[in-house]
Write a protein that holds these residues in place. Structure first.
Motif, PDB file in Angstrom:
ATOM      1  N   LEU A 139      49.447  25.947  42.068  1.00  0.00           N
ATOM      2  CA  LEU A 139      50.688  26.723  42.052  1.00  0.00           C
ATOM      3  C   LEU A 139      50.726  27.667  40.862  1.00  0.00           C
ATOM      4  O   LEU A 139      51.163  28.807  40.980  1.00  0.00           O
ATOM      5  CB  LEU A 139      51.907  25.793  42.018  1.00  0.00           C
ATOM      6  N   ALA A 140      50.272  27.198  39.708  1.00  0.00           N
ATOM      7  CA  ALA A 140      50.271  28.046  38.520  1.00  0.00           C
ATOM      8  C   ALA A 140      49.332  29.235  38.702  1.00  0.00           C
ATOM      9  O   ALA A 140      49.677  30.367  38.353  1.00  0.00           O
ATOM     10  CB  ALA A 140      49.859  27.230  37.289  1.00  0.00           C
ATOM     11  N   VAL A 141      48.169  28.996  39.273  1.00  0.00           N
ATOM     12  CA  VAL A 141      47.218  30.086  39.515  1.00  0.00           C
ATOM     13  C   VAL A 141      47.795  31.072  40.509  1.00  0.00           C
ATOM     14  O   VAL A 141      47.714  32.285  40.334  1.00  0.00           O
ATOM     15  CB  VAL A 141      45.870  29.524  40.021  1.00  0.00           C
ATOM     16  N   ALA A 142      48.403  30.555  41.568  1.00  0.00           N
ATOM     17  CA  ALA A 142      48.964  31.431  42.602  1.00  0.00           C
ATOM     18  C   ALA A 142      50.113  32.267  42.063  1.00  0.00           C
ATOM     19  O   ALA A 142      50.323  33.393  42.499  1.00  0.00           O
ATOM     20  CB  ALA A 142      49.431  30.594  43.793  1.00  0.00           C
ATOM     21  N   ALA A 143      50.875  31.727  41.120  1.00  0.00           N
ATOM     22  CA  ALA A 143      52.056  32.425  40.619  1.00  0.00           C
ATOM     23  C   ALA A 143      51.779  33.283  39.391  1.00  0.00           C
ATOM     24  O   ALA A 143      52.653  34.016  38.948  1.00  0.00           O
ATOM     25  CB  ALA A 143      53.139  31.398  40.282  1.00  0.00           C
ATOM     26  N   ALA A 144      50.581  33.231  38.849  1.00  0.00           N
ATOM     27  CA  ALA A 144      50.272  33.972  37.626  1.00  0.00           C
ATOM     28  C   ALA A 144      50.572  35.461  37.796  1.00  0.00           C
ATOM     29  O   ALA A 144      50.207  36.081  38.773  1.00  0.00           O
ATOM     30  CB  ALA A 144      48.807  33.783  37.261  1.00  0.00           C
ATOM     31  N   GLY A 145      51.294  36.008  36.856  1.00  0.00           N
ATOM     32  CA  GLY A 145      51.587  37.431  36.885  1.00  0.00           C
ATOM     33  C   GLY A 145      52.728  37.820  37.802  1.00  0.00           C
ATOM     34  O   GLY A 145      52.975  38.997  37.996  1.00  0.00           O
ATOM     35  N   LEU A 146      53.445  36.863  38.377  1.00  0.00           N
ATOM     36  CA  LEU A 146      54.500  37.207  39.322  1.00  0.00           C
ATOM     37  C   LEU A 146      55.890  37.031  38.717  1.00  0.00           C
ATOM     38  O   LEU A 146      56.813  36.602  39.372  1.00  0.00           O
ATOM     39  CB  LEU A 146      54.363  36.349  40.595  1.00  0.00           C
ATOM     40  N   GLY A 147      56.033  37.403  37.449  1.00  0.00           N
ATOM     41  CA  GLY A 147      57.330  37.317  36.784  1.00  0.00           C
ATOM     42  C   GLY A 147      58.260  38.420  37.255  1.00  0.00           C
ATOM     43  O   GLY A 147      58.028  39.073  38.259  1.00  0.00           O
ATOM     44  N   LEU A 186      46.246  23.945  49.844  1.00  0.00           N
ATOM     45  CA  LEU A 186      45.691  24.361  48.551  1.00  0.00           C
ATOM     46  C   LEU A 186      44.938  25.678  48.684  1.00  0.00           C
ATOM     47  O   LEU A 186      45.027  26.558  47.823  1.00  0.00           O
ATOM     48  CB  LEU A 186      44.779  23.272  47.983  1.00  0.00           C
ATOM     49  N   ARG A 187      44.210  25.827  49.768  1.00  0.00           N
ATOM     50  CA  ARG A 187      43.462  27.065  50.033  1.00  0.00           C
ATOM     51  C   ARG A 187      44.425  28.252  50.185  1.00  0.00           C
ATOM     52  O   ARG A 187      44.214  29.316  49.606  1.00  0.00           O
ATOM     53  CB  ARG A 187      42.621  26.881  51.295  1.00  0.00           C
ATOM     54  N   ARG A 188      45.530  28.044  50.928  1.00  0.00           N
ATOM     55  CA  ARG A 188      46.506  29.124  51.102  1.00  0.00           C
ATOM     56  C   ARG A 188      47.178  29.478  49.782  1.00  0.00           C
ATOM     57  O   ARG A 188      47.448  30.649  49.511  1.00  0.00           O
ATOM     58  CB  ARG A 188      47.540  28.741  52.162  1.00  0.00           C
ATOM     59  N   ILE A 189      47.428  28.488  48.932  1.00  0.00           N
ATOM     60  CA  ILE A 189      48.017  28.751  47.614  1.00  0.00           C
ATOM     61  C   ILE A 189      47.055  29.601  46.786  1.00  0.00           C
ATOM     62  O   ILE A 189      47.445  30.607  46.198  1.00  0.00           O
ATOM     63  CB  ILE A 189      48.351  27.433  46.883  1.00  0.00           C
TER      64      ILE A 189
END
Length: 70
Positions: free
Chosen positions: A8-16, A50-53
């Motif tokens: 989740l952290a990797v998927a959300a990185a930069g999406l502030g 996990l793959r989709r994330i």
């Protein structure tokens, strides 16, 4: 559970709140995926989730009581 949190952290990185270069580089499918919230059965997220994330196709995961051991 740590794998899910990392994914989740990797998927959300930069999406502030401010559009970053990471957001500008997302494909239309990934931009749409960031609006998708998913759940799963059991204590371990399935490999497909996990793959989709990782691919940016899911923006969040809802955890319920049946997802947490304690």
């Amino acid at each position: 559970m740590a794998t899910l949190a990392t994914a989740l952290a990797v998927a959300a990185a930069g999406l502030g709140g401010v559009e970053s270069s990471a957001v500008r580089e997302l494909t239309p499918g990934q931009l749409a995926g960031q609006r998708v919230v998913s759940g799963f059965q059991g204590l371990t997220p399935p490999p497909d989730l996990l793959r989709r994330i990782r691919r940016g196709k899911v923006g969040g995961v809802i955890l319920f009581g049946h997802n947490v051991a304690s």
